[in-house]
Write an enzyme that holds these catalytic residues in place. Structure first.
Site, PDB file in Angstrom:
ATOM      1  N   GLY A 161      45.832  50.313  44.373  1.00  0.00           N
ATOM      2  CA  GLY A 161      44.657  50.533  45.214  1.00  0.00           C
ATOM      3  C   GLY A 161      44.735  49.913  46.595  1.00  0.00           C
ATOM      4  O   GLY A 161      45.787  49.881  47.246  1.00  0.00           O
ATOM      5  N   ILE A 162      43.588  49.415  47.049  1.00  0.00           N
ATOM      6  CA  ILE A 162      43.480  48.847  48.396  1.00  0.00           C
ATOM      7  C   ILE A 162      44.442  47.686  48.581  1.00  0.00           C
ATOM      8  O   ILE A 162      45.087  47.556  49.622  1.00  0.00           O
ATOM      9  CB  ILE A 162      42.027  48.396  48.661  1.00  0.00           C
ATOM     10  CG1 ILE A 162      41.110  49.625  48.800  1.00  0.00           C
ATOM     11  CG2 ILE A 162      41.941  47.530  49.911  1.00  0.00           C
ATOM     12  CD1 ILE A 162      39.635  49.282  48.885  1.00  0.00           C
ATOM     13  N   GLY A 163      44.557  46.824  47.570  1.00  0.00           N
ATOM     14  CA  GLY A 163      45.430  45.668  47.687  1.00  0.00           C
ATOM     15  C   GLY A 163      46.879  46.049  47.881  1.00  0.00           C
ATOM     16  O   GLY A 163      47.587  45.469  48.721  1.00  0.00           O
ATOM     17  N   GLY A 190      44.539  41.296  43.731  1.00  0.00           N
ATOM     18  CA  GLY A 190      44.244  42.658  43.304  1.00  0.00           C
ATOM     19  C   GLY A 190      45.180  43.641  43.958  1.00  0.00           C
ATOM     20  O   GLY A 190      44.801  44.757  44.334  1.00  0.00           O
ATOM     21  N   ALA A 191      46.460  43.252  44.076  1.00  0.00           N
ATOM     22  CA  ALA A 191      47.407  44.030  44.879  1.00  0.00           C
ATOM     23  C   ALA A 191      48.377  44.848  44.049  1.00  0.00           C
ATOM     24  O   ALA A 191      49.349  45.380  44.585  1.00  0.00           O
ATOM     25  CB  ALA A 191      48.185  43.093  45.805  1.00  0.00           C
ATOM     26  N   TYR A 219      27.368  44.696  38.909  1.00  0.00           N
ATOM     27  CA  TYR A 219      28.324  44.845  40.003  1.00  0.00           C
ATOM     28  C   TYR A 219      27.643  44.580  41.349  1.00  0.00           C
ATOM     29  O   TYR A 219      28.219  43.925  42.231  1.00  0.00           O
ATOM     30  CB  TYR A 219      28.911  46.254  39.973  1.00  0.00           C
ATOM     31  CG  TYR A 219      30.049  46.481  40.935  1.00  0.00           C
ATOM     32  CD1 TYR A 219      31.220  45.737  40.858  1.00  0.00           C
ATOM     33  CD2 TYR A 219      29.961  47.480  41.908  1.00  0.00           C
ATOM     34  CE1 TYR A 219      32.277  45.969  41.736  1.00  0.00           C
ATOM     35  CE2 TYR A 219      31.012  47.717  42.788  1.00  0.00           C
ATOM     36  CZ  TYR A 219      32.163  46.954  42.690  1.00  0.00           C
ATOM     37  OH  TYR A 219      33.199  47.191  43.562  1.00  0.00           O
TER      38      TYR A 219
END
Length: 287
Positions: free
Chosen positions: A22-24, A18-19, A166
């Protein structure tokens, strides 16, 4: 970022899923700055390439809504990286309407739990080659309201509600972390889950209103850079054994606030069920 470590990541191999944003993406840049070789994993080819190039990492592509793609990714990573030091399971999504993946699983649950479960079990032997390997899962405090029903993981028995599904998925993340810690006990691998805080990412891209509110200047959401801080902390803290199998709200350890997360049996059953659904190696330590 609060620096709380002396661990040297020079020469270490770090995989961040998930990079592509965002956070990734923020974590990939930070890991690279600490000297690690970073595998930047994302679904979007142009976005993942851009992050890898700017961070000085290597781009790898996978669509977690397809388990065959996860298997292909794992084979690719195993071939390229003989030893893996950190696996950051950060990929996730949530959807405003019900839908099934090509594998026949509810989309949020597969992308957020089944795919990282499969990837982790496929990479565990390489993780064991590291003297200090860490599997770190991006969770959420919404797990507190989650409920795992092994007979309804596709969420078809009740009216579909995005946050209920979720919450269930993030509870699965916590249970997976707990059970993984039990199964890898006695090895050089440890695992932790964390809540980054409400972060302005693309996780809500399927829900226009939620996306707009999250990115509004009035939103209390923190930046992806701040959201990545607990991930960096857990990947580099000097005593990983002390946090093994635990859940962190940002930097603070939190005892589980969910009945299923306080009992080992649901975690064990979810593991067995997940292994069956994904045809993953049912990884167990032989003592």
């Amino acid at each position: 970022m609060v620096e709380r470590t002396t661990r040297n990541l020079s020469g270490a191999t770090v995989i961040v899923t998930g990079a592509s944003s965002g956070i990734g993406a923020a974590a990939a840049h930070r890991f690279a700055a600490l000297g690690a070789t970073v595998a930047v994993v994302g679904r979007s080819v142009p976005a993942t390439k851009a992050v890898a190039q700017s961070a000085g990492g290597h781009a790898h592509f996978a669509d977690f809504s397809r388990l065959d793609d996860v298997r292909r990714l794992a084979a690719e990573l195993l071939e390229r990286y003989p030893r893996i030091d950190v696996l950051a399971n950060n990929a996730g999504a949530l959807f405003s309407s019900h839908g099934l993946t090509p594998d026949g699983h509810e989309r949020t649950f597969q992308i957020g739990h089944l795919a990282p479960f499969l990837l982790t079990t496929l990479l565990l032997d390489n993780l064991k080659q590291s003297p200090d390997a860490r599997v770190i899962q991006t969770g959420s405090n919404v797990y507190r309201g989650g409920r795992i029903d092994l007979d309804d993981l596709n969420s078809t028995r009740r009216r579909y509600r995005m946050m209920r599904v979720y919450s269930m998925t993030k509870l699965a993340t916590l249970l997976f972390t707990q059970e993984l810690a039990r199964r890898i006990h006695g090895t050089t691998v440890t695992t932790t889950a964390f809540h980054p805080g409400m972060t302005a990412t693309n996780a809500f891209r399927d829900n226009r209103l939620a996306s707009v509110l999250t990115h509004s200047w009035l939103s209390p959401a923190i930046t992806p850079e701040k959201g990545a801080e607990p991930l960096l902390y857990l990947a580099t803290t000097d005593d990983p054994g002390s946090v093994n199998g635990r859940y962190f709200h940002r930097f603070k350890h939190e005892e589980p606030r969910n009945d299923q997360a306080r009992d080992a049996e649901p975690a064990s059953k979810l593991w067995e069920h997940s292994a069956q659904l994904t045809q993953a190696p049912n990884w167990r330590v032989t003592h």
